[in-house]
Write an enzyme that holds these catalytic residues in place. Structure first.
Site, PDB file in Angstrom:
ATOM      1  N   ASP A  14     -34.012 -45.364 -52.120  1.00  0.00           N
ATOM      2  CA  ASP A  14     -33.682 -44.261 -51.214  1.00  0.00           C
ATOM      3  C   ASP A  14     -34.136 -44.602 -49.799  1.00  0.00           C
ATOM      4  OD1 ASP A  14     -33.017 -41.826 -50.166  1.00  0.00           O
ATOM      5  OD2 ASP A  14     -34.499 -40.668 -51.291  1.00  0.00           O
TER       6      ASP A  14
ATOM      7  N   LYS B 280     -43.071 -52.856 -55.992  1.00  0.00           N
ATOM      8  CA  LYS B 280     -44.463 -52.865 -55.546  1.00  0.00           C
ATOM      9  C   LYS B 280     -45.341 -53.037 -56.790  1.00  0.00           C
ATOM     10  CE  LYS B 280     -47.434 -52.069 -52.118  1.00  0.00           C
ATOM     11  NZ  LYS B 280     -47.561 -52.695 -50.816  1.00  0.00           N
TER      12      LYS B 280
ATOM     13  N   TYR C 161     -38.785 -39.555 -58.886  1.00  0.00           N
ATOM     14  CA  TYR C 161     -37.886 -38.400 -58.841  1.00  0.00           C
ATOM     15  C   TYR C 161     -37.646 -37.804 -60.232  1.00  0.00           C
ATOM     16  CZ  TYR C 161     -36.818 -39.785 -54.017  1.00  0.00           C
ATOM     17  OH  TYR C 161     -36.890 -40.101 -52.678  1.00  0.00           O
TER      18      TYR C 161
ATOM     19  N   ASP D 235     -42.643 -53.091 -49.191  1.00  0.00           N
ATOM     20  CA  ASP D 235     -43.089 -52.900 -47.802  1.00  0.00           C
ATOM     21  C   ASP D 235     -42.751 -54.130 -46.955  1.00  0.00           C
ATOM     22  OD1 ASP D 235     -44.905 -54.225 -49.401  1.00  0.00           O
ATOM     23  OD2 ASP D 235     -46.689 -53.288 -48.542  1.00  0.00           O
TER      24      ASP D 235
ATOM     25  N   ASP E 179     -31.839 -46.125 -46.455  1.00  0.00           N
ATOM     26  CA  ASP E 179     -31.768 -45.353 -45.205  1.00  0.00           C
ATOM     27  C   ASP E 179     -32.218 -46.213 -44.026  1.00  0.00           C
ATOM     28  OD1 ASP E 179     -30.972 -43.079 -46.622  1.00  0.00           O
ATOM     29  OD2 ASP E 179     -32.310 -41.750 -45.519  1.00  0.00           O
TER      30      ASP E 179
END
Ligand code: NAI
Ligand code: MG
Length: 326
Positions: free
Chosen positions: A223, A167, A120, A199, A227
């Site tokens: 993020d 990751k 971002y 993941d 969620d």
């Protein structure tokens, strides 16, 4: 000591749930001075700017800011507001409440999400008709700042350490730096960590959320994974968040403007009121913060409830019930 609180209701149900949270804060008899300011779609229509300079300046100087939600202009409002408070960490609890339908009622997690960089960073390019690129930025300094915060957080809250979701097996340089920096700060502070690939985290948290407690993540992973956890506890409507900086903070519900119910007076104020409880804790009012959390929990469990939770109470009924319990 007077605390200056910026109040930015924004659009849609932001106009309904933000005043509800202010009512709760006002009922506590702490010396708060509230100043309201505009942001979002409506003020953009009027003035051409989604985040007027005076609103930015207010957030940049207030001790804390309570924000509702903005519509189409959400990104134009929230990203600069996070910068205004110099926020480097986004705290997102995902906790199921008793009596509320949840996929995984045993979920009780807190995400500490890096809030300034990663994918971002805004460094994107369209090189040719065919090719676009994005630069992912990870710095040692931002990772350190987050890790130090995470160490304090687990120590203050009596947690047994934290999990790093990353990751680094694929993004060796960026997530490698993130993981190594966070681990070394934790080592220096005597805080235990474990690691999980992001993941794999997604699968494991769905199957057995109780194996996790505090989760430290780079920006995008935080993020998405928070969620996902919101889905496990019954949706976005109940979740608070805090954007914390060294000197000020911005507190907001995770949900948006809910255009489908805006203006009807039936929005659930819980997420914003719990965000206000996080504001109280940030300013050092731990006891008051706990009381607000308990009053919200009790109200969610025993009613009254807004229609999103199967009840028929209004925003005001629920807010009054919470204040009464306080
Ligand atoms: P949303 O969170 O506004 O609504 C999703 C669903 O959840 C809707 O059915 C809504 O009625 C319900 N809901 C959300 N909060 C609720 C509450 N407090 N009480 C009862 N029901 C609630 O997300 P959506 O529909 O994706 O986005 C709507 C607008 O909000 C968009 O313009 C979007 O850009 C903006 N948005 C702004 C955010 C922010 O300012 N932080 C965050 C997310 C979306
Ligand atoms: Mg999100």
């Amino acid at each position: 000591m007077t605390h200056e609180i910026a109040v930015i209701p924004g659009d849609g149900i932001g106009q309904e749930v933000t005043p509800a949270a202010v009512d709760v804060l006002e009922s506590l008899e702490i010396d708060f001075e509230f100043t309201e300011a505009d942001a979002g779609d409506a003020v953009k229509e009027e003035t051409g700017e989604a985040l007027p300079q005076e609103t930015y300046d207010l957030a940049a100087s207030a001790d804390a800011t309570l924000f509702g939600a903005a519509g189409e202009t959400a990104a134009d409002v929230i990203l600069p507001l996070r910068t205004a408070v110099d926020s480097f960490v986004n705290i997102r609890p995902a906790k199921a409440y008793p009596g509320i339908d949840a996929v995984r009622p045993e979920t009780d997690l807190v995400f500490l999400r890096e809030n300034t960089e990663g994918v971002y960073s805004g460094i994107e390019d369209r090189l040719t008709q065919d090719v676009s690129t994005l630069t992912r930025v990870v710095t040692e300094s931002a990772s350190e700042r987050l890790a130090e915060f995470a160490c304090d957080y687990v120590e203050d809250g009596d947690h047994d350490g934290f999990t790093i979701a990353h990751k680094a097996n694929v993004m060796r340089e960026t997530d490698g730096l993130f993981r190594d920096t966070v681990n070394s700060v934790a080592d220096e502070n005597g805080v235990e960590t474990d690691e999980v690939l992001m993941d794999a985290f997604a699968t494991r948290v769905c199957l057995d959320p109780e194996q996790f407690d505090v989760v430290v993540c780079p920006n995008l992973a935080g993020d998405v994974l928070s969620d996902l956890a919101a889905g496990l506890v019954g949706g976005l409507g109940l979740l608070p968040s805090a954007n914390v900086g060294p000197e000020r903070g911005l507190f907001e519900p995770v949900h948006g403007t809910a255009p489908d119910i805006a203006g009807e007076g039936v929005a659930n104020p819980a997420a914003t009121i719990v965000s206000a409880a996080m504001l109280l804790e940030y300013l050092g009012y731990d006891e008051e913060s706990d009381r607000v959390h308990e009053a919200v929990e009790d109200t969610l469990e025993n009613g009254p409830r807004t229609p999103d939770l199967g009840g028929n109470a209004s925003t005001e009924d629920v807010t009054d019930a919470i204040i009464e319990r306080l």
